[in-house]
Each structure stands twice: as structure tokens, then as C-alpha cells.
Design a protein around this motif. Structure first.
Motif, short mmCIF file in Angstrom:
data_model
loop_
_atom_site.label_atom_id
_atom_site.label_comp_id
_atom_site.label_asym_id
_atom_site.label_seq_id
_atom_site.Cartn_x
_atom_site.Cartn_y
_atom_site.Cartn_z
N SER A 200 0.96 -1.22 0.01
CA SER A 200 0.05 0.05 -0.05
C SER A 200 0.79 1.31 0.04
O SER A 200 0.27 2.34 0.12
CB SER A 200 -0.96 -0.16 1.24
N VAL A 201 2.25 0.96 -0.24
CA VAL A 201 3.10 2.27 -0.10
C VAL A 201 3.68 2.34 -1.41
O VAL A 201 4.56 1.54 -1.54
CB VAL A 201 4.22 2.25 1.21
N PRO A 202 3.36 3.35 -2.30
CA PRO A 202 3.89 3.05 -3.81
C PRO A 202 5.25 3.43 -3.61
O PRO A 202 5.67 4.35 -2.88
CB PRO A 202 3.17 4.12 -4.68
N MET A 203 6.22 2.83 -4.53
CA MET A 203 7.48 2.96 -4.64
C MET A 203 7.69 3.60 -6.12
O MET A 203 7.36 2.90 -7.01
CB MET A 203 8.32 1.72 -4.52
N LYS A 204 8.19 4.98 -6.07
CA LYS A 204 8.57 5.64 -7.24
C LYS A 204 9.74 6.12 -7.34
O LYS A 204 10.24 6.96 -6.60
CB LYS A 204 7.46 6.71 -7.66
N PRO A 205 10.65 5.61 -8.32
CA PRO A 205 11.98 6.18 -8.14
C PRO A 205 11.99 7.63 -8.71
O PRO A 205 11.12 8.10 -9.29
CB PRO A 205 12.64 5.31 -9.43
N SER A 220 0.55 3.62 -11.30
CA SER A 220 -0.33 2.67 -11.36
C SER A 220 -1.10 2.52 -10.20
O SER A 220 -2.31 2.35 -10.15
CB SER A 220 0.35 1.21 -11.76
N SER A 221 -0.46 2.70 -9.02
CA SER A 221 -1.08 2.48 -7.92
C SER A 221 -1.66 3.62 -7.13
O SER A 221 -2.24 3.67 -6.16
CB SER A 221 -0.18 1.96 -6.84
N LEU A 222 -1.77 4.70 -7.74
CA LEU A 222 -2.33 6.12 -7.54
C LEU A 222 -3.17 6.55 -8.61
O LEU A 222 -3.05 7.89 -9.07
CB LEU A 222 -1.18 7.18 -6.91
N TRP A 223 -3.63 5.60 -9.41
CA TRP A 223 -4.62 5.86 -10.68
C TRP A 223 -5.37 6.69 -10.25
O TRP A 223 -6.17 6.70 -9.65
CB TRP A 223 -4.87 4.67 -11.35
N PRO A 224 -5.54 7.97 -10.92
CA PRO A 224 -6.61 9.03 -10.67
C PRO A 224 -7.93 8.19 -10.91
O PRO A 224 -8.30 7.79 -11.93
CB PRO A 224 -6.37 10.15 -11.82
N ARG A 225 -8.75 8.78 -9.99
CA ARG A 225 -10.15 8.40 -9.92
C ARG A 225 -10.88 8.64 -11.26
O ARG A 225 -12.03 7.93 -11.76
CB ARG A 225 -10.83 8.62 -8.81
N GLU A 226 -10.59 9.88 -11.61
CA GLU A 226 -11.39 10.41 -12.78
C GLU A 226 -10.86 9.78 -13.99
O GLU A 226 -11.26 10.14 -15.25
CB GLU A 226 -11.31 11.74 -12.80
N GLY A 227 -9.94 8.79 -14.02
CA GLY A 227 -9.25 8.22 -15.39
C GLY A 227 -8.09 9.11 -16.02
O GLY A 227 -7.87 10.10 -15.67
N LEU A 432 2.76 10.66 -22.07
CA LEU A 432 2.29 10.30 -20.65
C LEU A 432 3.34 9.22 -20.33
O LEU A 432 3.78 8.42 -20.99
CB LEU A 432 0.90 9.72 -21.08
N ILE A 433 3.57 9.35 -18.86
CA ILE A 433 4.37 8.49 -18.38
C ILE A 433 3.71 7.76 -17.13
O ILE A 433 3.30 8.54 -16.44
CB ILE A 433 5.80 9.10 -17.87
N VAL A 434 3.85 6.34 -17.34
CA VAL A 434 3.18 5.57 -16.16
C VAL A 434 4.27 4.75 -15.40
O VAL A 434 5.10 4.13 -16.05
CB VAL A 434 2.15 4.64 -16.86
N PHE A 435 4.32 5.24 -14.29
CA PHE A 435 5.14 4.42 -13.39
C PHE A 435 4.37 3.18 -12.75
O PHE A 435 3.62 3.43 -11.97
CB PHE A 435 5.77 5.39 -12.20
N ALA A 436 4.82 1.99 -13.06
CA ALA A 436 4.45 0.87 -12.30
C ALA A 436 5.65 -0.02 -11.60
O ALA A 436 5.81 -1.17 -11.97
CB ALA A 436 3.78 -0.05 -13.54
N THR A 437 6.19 0.84 -10.65
CA THR A 437 7.32 0.57 -10.07
C THR A 437 7.21 -0.06 -8.90
O THR A 437 8.29 -0.11 -8.06
CB THR A 437 8.26 1.84 -9.95
N GLY A 438 6.12 -0.44 -8.48
CA GLY A 438 5.90 -1.38 -7.11
C GLY A 438 5.66 -0.78 -5.81
O GLY A 438 5.30 0.59 -5.89
N PHE A 439 5.91 -1.49 -4.75
CA PHE A 439 5.58 -0.92 -3.39
C PHE A 439 6.77 -0.89 -2.45
O PHE A 439 7.83 -1.88 -2.64
CB PHE A 439 4.49 -1.69 -2.87
N ASP A 440 6.92 -0.23 -1.43
CA ASP A 440 7.56 -0.59 -0.32
C ASP A 440 6.74 -1.58 0.61
O ASP A 440 6.02 -1.16 1.55
CB ASP A 440 8.04 0.75 0.60
N ALA A 441 7.11 -2.90 0.28
CA ALA A 441 6.42 -3.82 0.72
C ALA A 441 6.21 -4.22 2.19
O ALA A 441 7.36 -4.31 2.76
CB ALA A 441 6.20 -5.28 -0.17
N MET A 442 5.26 -4.61 2.54
CA MET A 442 5.07 -5.39 4.15
C MET A 442 5.49 -4.25 5.36
O MET A 442 4.70 -4.52 6.15
CB MET A 442 5.91 -6.57 4.13
#
Ligand code: N01
Length: 594
Positions: A200-205, A220-227, A432-442
Motif C-alpha cells: 500500500s506504499v507506492p515506490m516511485k524512483p 499505477s497504484s495511485l491511478w486517478p479516480r477520474e481516469g 504520458l509516463i506511467v510508473f508501475a514500479t511497485g511498493f515498499d512492501a510489508m
């Protein structure tokens, strides 16, 4: 100024001394005992409940339990705690419920556990009335499901949205917790349950020059609600884990051009997702009682009753004992599933190498361009090291003219400028740049809250060399603080919903035990905690999860400076539940009760 005096000043500045259950910054909590949070109990039953009031002149409680997070764990916690007669409130930073399925609304976001199994079993009415539409549920359907749960069980009146918890501080003399929000509000409780999620904590370089980009940057993990407008755009997608793999084919369908920036190729298997057969759904509903029991008796919490590829095939067979002809026959019979159909590949790297060749064969068969095979088929880490990805036509997307793979092993990202992404291989103009770079997990979600236990010790300091827990539920020095799906519990290695239900029920029973036996606090003993930490590490040794070549978020490898420790419990959900239940049956053996 000490923390306590800040608290005192805040209380005064709100204009009144705190009364028990009195004026609260959380509005609707201002109710008399038993009026809230005890749905389903009669007045007499409520009156008979042992009090969790603090003794003497200790600070008064606003609620019995603060639950942090309104994802699936927070929702069920609230419902279950009410059933047990506790007054609870859920604090949620988002402005909606559903956790993972609230935040991750990127194109293609979908669960990799079948919908009929990725759902609550605690209420037969709920599981009978809800109708799933697909074998694997998409984000929108899951978000709708968790909203339905919130409404059906009247949970919203005790959920505070847009409320981010900044700190939780244990007050030793009174044995209470003070939970503070980043808006400066505070709430005192006997217990705190962290239902903050594993991912639940996005990791973005941070990429140099990003602020100059004239287009849009999203995560990706904070994708705007309005699209996000994707049609006709030139899009850079950075990252090829589950999120990147799921979104690639969907973005490719509408983008003018999609550039996929890949640092490490991924093992991903087709989901063969499709509409859910009404007959299968009806039949499952008829035998849900049995199925829910079976889930807890299965290492991963999934019985795989649907068409999923996961673990299909001759599981008991060893690839090293099969002849060339037999392996070839399994490959022809199972296709993609062949590479996961053997028992020895998860514990023997030479067995894994053979399975990897099978996997590569399937990649080669799917791609039109043979030159892409070396780039897209993983070669330097084993199957089973990372979370297996489940996709819908991922490799096929690279057969489209409007999709280009940028293999960052041939030259990494250097910067972002006004018009796009600069790599050592050249510049890519994008809108457009999409970061799908994961999470600071656990641990990420726990560490970003200032959690202080006895003697003001910070949880993140107590876990500086890795998590220390008993059963992933509690930590020495942090009495009455519980974690759902915490590190050293099965969590991410099993069906999250099944894990959540077990943890919520275990914690609920423990809280009731503390209350009903007149105790104030519960906390692991140092010996029992160390034994669990050792056991948790020991069962991971020799698996592909901890192979030297395995750099996954399970071991914290994606976060610079994070200690390399395998965090989930890999002993299996069944074993875990047996151990946790044995502890409870023995009067919470290994926990100190005061
Ligand atoms: O994150 P990831 P995710 N430059 O960490 C790359 C669950 N989940 O959000 O491997 C360039 O897996 C990174 O590269 P590398 C599921 O448990 C489930 O995709 O570090 N690239 C990797 O490719 C999953 O495991 C579902 O070399 C960079 C990617 O970003 C977990 O969430 C769906 C980079 C991150 O992959 C996380 O998945 C989605 C950089 N600086 C998620 N930094 C389902 O239910 C990182 N990367 C199906």
C-alpha cells in the motif's frame, strides 16, 4: 515540549476536557457506551460487557479499538469487533473503502485469485447474494464488492475517510494508545489494529528532470479516480511487474504507441480469464461451507476450483526424474502450465533451470519476433522467486506494431525532459509516463506511521534489521498493537481474504480474552517472538524465494537500504493456522498477559 503536553494542549484547544466517549474530533464517536459499535447486541448484553475502561485517573478512552485502514481487513475487523461488543473506529487515508482495490485502478487491474474464492466467507448471506461476473475479478468489481460489504453491514458510520494516521503512541502508565492524524486530531484507545495492507506504499524512483515534463505522469497504484486519457497518446510504461504486465495489453489497445521500459523480464502465466459460468457459480454457492473450510486447509488458501492455471498438472512429479520425452509430453499437454507443474522446481535450482527452458519455449512460441525472446524470457533468476504474475495476453501485445520494448539492461533511464524519456539508448518522445514500479512492501505502511511503543521506541527502529514478530501479529514492546497480514504471517503468499478472515477472528478472540479475563495488555514474550522469527526464516531457506539470484520485494530488494530479509511466512497457511490456533487454545502461550 513532550508528546504528552502536546496532547494535553490539543485537548484543551478543542474546548473541553475529554469525557468518556465524549466530544471527539471523529464526530459520530460521541455516543454513550453501547450505543455504537455493538450492533446486534441487546441492551442487557451490552450492559453485561466487561468494561475496557482504564483504571483510576488514567486518560479516558474514545473507543476500545482503533483500526487503521478500510481495506478488506479494516472492514471485516470493524464488523467482527462490533459483534464482540467492542467500540471501534476505522481511520482511512483514502476517500473510499476497498484498500488495494480502491487505489489500484490502472487499466487491466485484476485479481489473480478466482473471484469465487477471493471473497468473504464470514457471512453466508453475503456470499450467496453477491454475483460475480468473471473468473478473475477486475478492480471495478472488487471495489463495488467491498463497498457493498460496507453498506450491507452498516460499517460507514464508524469509518472516517480522508483521515491519515501519522502517529500511534503507547502510554505505559495507562496502557492505552494515542493515535494521531496528520490533521492534528487524536483518539485514545485500548487496542490498535494495523490493517494497513502489505502493498500500500507506492515506490516511485525519482528520475532527474521529471518536473520539466510537459505531459502527464501517473503511478499505477495511485491511478486517478477520474481516469487518464490514453487514446491516441504516446505512452511510456516503466516497470514490468504484475501492474505493468496487466496494463500493457490494455494500454496497447488504445495508445498511439506504447513503449514498455523493462529492467527485468517477468515470469507471467495466462489467466485464461473469461465470464464466470453461472452453473459453476451456483454449484460453488451450494458448497461454500465446505469450500471455505478447504481453503484454510490449503497452503495458499485457494482450492483452484476454476479454470486457473495455477498449480495445475502433475504436482507430485519431479522434473529431474522425468525423461526428455516425458518433459516434452508435459509441455505439449499443459503449454504454459508445464513450467510450474513439478514439485522439485521450487527447491532445486537445477530443476528450476529445466522449467525455465520450458517457459522460454512458450515465450518463443507466442512472440512473432524471435529477436524479442532473449529480452522477454527471464534468464538470470528462478521461477518461484518472485510473485508469479497472471496476465491476459501480455506477450501477444508485443506482436502489435504500436508496442516497443525498451530493454533497460542495454542502457538505463537517465532523465525525463520536457518531451519524454532519455535513456542511454536514445530519447523517446511521449505524452504520458506511467510508473508501475511497485511498493515498499510489508513494512512500508507500518514505518510511515510514527509508531512508538514502550519507552518511546519506534517500530522502525525495533525492526531496523528486519521484522520481529510473534505470528506476524504482535511485537515485543508494543502491547495491544496488532497487525493484520503482518510480516512473518502467510499474507502475500496466500489468498489475502482467507488470511484476513483468520487474522481478524484470531485478534478478535484475543481481545475478548484480554477483556473477559480482566487483563489490560497482551504482548509477545521475547523468547516466543525469537522462536517465531527463527522458525519463519528457517522455513524459507532452500526455497527459490531466498535464492541468491532472487531480488524480489519479498526480501526488500526493491527498496534501497532495506535489510535483505524474507518477510512473509512460507510454511503454508494450513500450518500457520494450526500453530496460531494452538497458541490461542493454550491460553495465548508465548504472549504475556497483564
Ligand atoms: O510491482 P513490482 P507491481 N527503473 O515490484 C520496475 C501485487 N499485485 O506493482 O524487477 C525501471 O512487482 C521493476 O524492475 P526490477 C503482486 O503481489 C497483484 O507490478 O526491480 N524499472 C519491476 O519490473 C505484485 O507482486 C496484482 O528490475 C523499475 C517493476 O518496476 C505486487 O503487487 C496486480 C525501477 C515493479 O514490479 C507488486 O506488483 C498488481 C526503475 N528505477 C500487483 N524501479 C494481481 O492481483 C522499479 N522498476 C494480479
Amino acid at each position: 515540549m513532550t508528546r504528552r503536553s502536546i496532547t494535553a494542549r490539543r485537548a484543551r484547544s478543542r474546548g473541553s476536557a475529554r469525557r468518556r466517549h465524549g466530544a471527539s474530533p471523529f464526530g459520530e464517536l460521541a455516543a454513550s457506551p453501547g450505543e455504537r459499535g455493538c450492533a446486534g447486541l441487546s441492551q442487557q448484553a451490552r450492559a453485561a460487557l466487561p468494561s475496557t475502561a482504564v483504571p483510576g485517573d488514567a486518560p479516558e478512552l474514545d473507543v476500545d479499538v482503533v483500526v487503521v485502514g478500510a481495506g478488506m481487513a479494516g472492514l471485516y475487523s470493524l464488523h467482527h469487533l462490533r459483534e464482540l461488543g467492542f467500540r471501534a473506529v476505522v481511520l482511512e487515508q483514502g476517500d473510499g473503502v476497498g484498500g488495494t482495490w480502491f487505489w489500484n485502478r490502472y487499466p487491466g487491474a485484476r485479481c489473480d485469485v478466482p473471484s469465487l474464492e477471493y471473497s468473504f466467507g464470514f457471512s453466508d448471506e453475503l456470499q450467496q447474494e453477491w454475483e460475480w461476473t468473471e473468473v478473475f475479478p477486475a478492480q471495478a468489481e472488487l471495489e463495488a464488492y467491498f463497498n457493498h460489504v460496507a453498506d450491507r453491514f452498516d460499517l460507514r458510520r464508524d469509518i472516517r475517510l480522508s483521515t491519515r494516521v501519522a502517529a500511534a503512541t503507547y502510554d505505559e502508565p495507562s496502557g492505552t494508545w494515542l493515535v494521531e492524524t496528520d490533521a492534528g486530531d487524536a483518539i485514545r484507545s485500548r487496542f490498535v489494529i494495523m490493517a494497513t495492507g502489505c502493498l500500500s506504499v507506492p515506490m516511485k524512483p525519482v528520475v532527474p528532470g521529471e518536473e520539466q515534463f510537459r505531459g502527464q505522469i501517473v503511478q499505477s497504484s495511485l491511478w486517478p479516480r477520474e481516469g487518464v486519457e490514453l487514446e491516441g497518446k504516446r505512452i511510456a510504461l516503466i516497470g514490468t511487474g504484475s501492474s505493468g504486465v496487466q496494463s500493457t495489453p490494455e494500454i496497447a489497445k488504445v495508445a498511439e504507441h506504447l513503449y514498455v521500459f523493462q529492467r527485468t523480464p517477468t515470469y507471467t502465466w495466462p489467466s485464461y480469464n473469461g465470464p464466470l459460468d453461472p452453473e459453476v457459480q451456483a454449484e460453488t454457492k451450494r458448497r461454500y461451507t465446505e469450500l471455505r473450510k478447504q481453503q484454510r486447509e490449503t497452503p495458499g488458501g485457494v482450492t483452484s476450483i476454476t479454470g486457473a492455471i495455477i498449480m495445475q498438472g502433475p504436482e507430485a512429479r519431479k522434473i529431474l526424474e522425468a525423461t526428455e520425452e516425458e518433459r516434452a509430453a508435459v509441455l505439449e499437454q499443459l503449454g504454459w502450465g508445464a513450467s510450474r507443474a513439478w514439485s522439485d522446481i521450487y527447491v532445486d535450482e537445477s530443476a528450476n533451470d529445466i522449467a525455465r527452458d520450458m517457459y522460454r519455449t512458450m515465450v518463443a512460441r507466442t512472440l512473432d519476433d524471435p529477436e524479442l525472446v532473449d529480452h522477454l524470457a527471464p534468464s538470470d533468476y528462478p521461477i518461484g522467486c518472485k510473485r508469479p504474475v497472471v496476465d491476459s495476453h501480455y506477450f501477444e501485445a508485443y506482436n502489435r506494431d504500436n508496442v516497443t520494448l525498451i530493454d533497460l539492461r542495454e542502457g538505463g533511464i537517465e532523465s525525463i525532459d520536457e518531451t519524454g524519456v532519455q535513456t542511454a539508448q536514445g530519447h523517446f518522445d511521449v505524452d504520458l509516463i506511467v510508473f508501475a514500479t511497485g511498493f515498499d512492501a510489508m513494512t512500508g505502511a507500518l514505518f510511515r506511521i510514527d509508531i512508538r511503543g514502550r519507552d518511546g521506541v519506534l517500530l522502525r527502529d525495533a525492526w531496523a534489521d528486519g521484522p520481529h514478530t510473534l505470528l506476524g501479529l504482535q511485537t515485543v514492546g508494543f502491547p495491544n498493537l496488532f497487525t493484520i497480514n503482518g510480516p512473518q504471517s502467510p499474507s502475500v503468499l496466500a489468498n489475502m481474504v482467507v488470511c484476513v478472515e483468520h487474522h481478524v477472528e484470531w485478534i478478535g478472540a484475543a481481545l475478548a480474552f484480554v477483556r473477559d479475563h480482566g487483563y489490560s495488555t497482551m504482548e509477545p514474550t521475547p523468547e516466543a517472538q525469537q522462536a517465531w522469527v527463527d522458525h519463519s526464516q528457517a522455513v524459507s531457506v532452500g526455497t527459490m524465494f531466498t535464492a541468491e539470484s532472487c531480488n524480489s520485494w519479498y526480501v526488500g530488494a526493491n527498496i534501497p537500504g532495506k535489510p535483505r530479509i524474507f518477510m512473509p511466512y512460507v510454511g503454508g497457511l494450513t500450518t500457520y493456522i494450526e500453530k496460531a490456533e494452538a497458541v490461542a487454545d493454550a491460553g495465548y502461550e508465548g504472549f504475556a498477559l497483564d
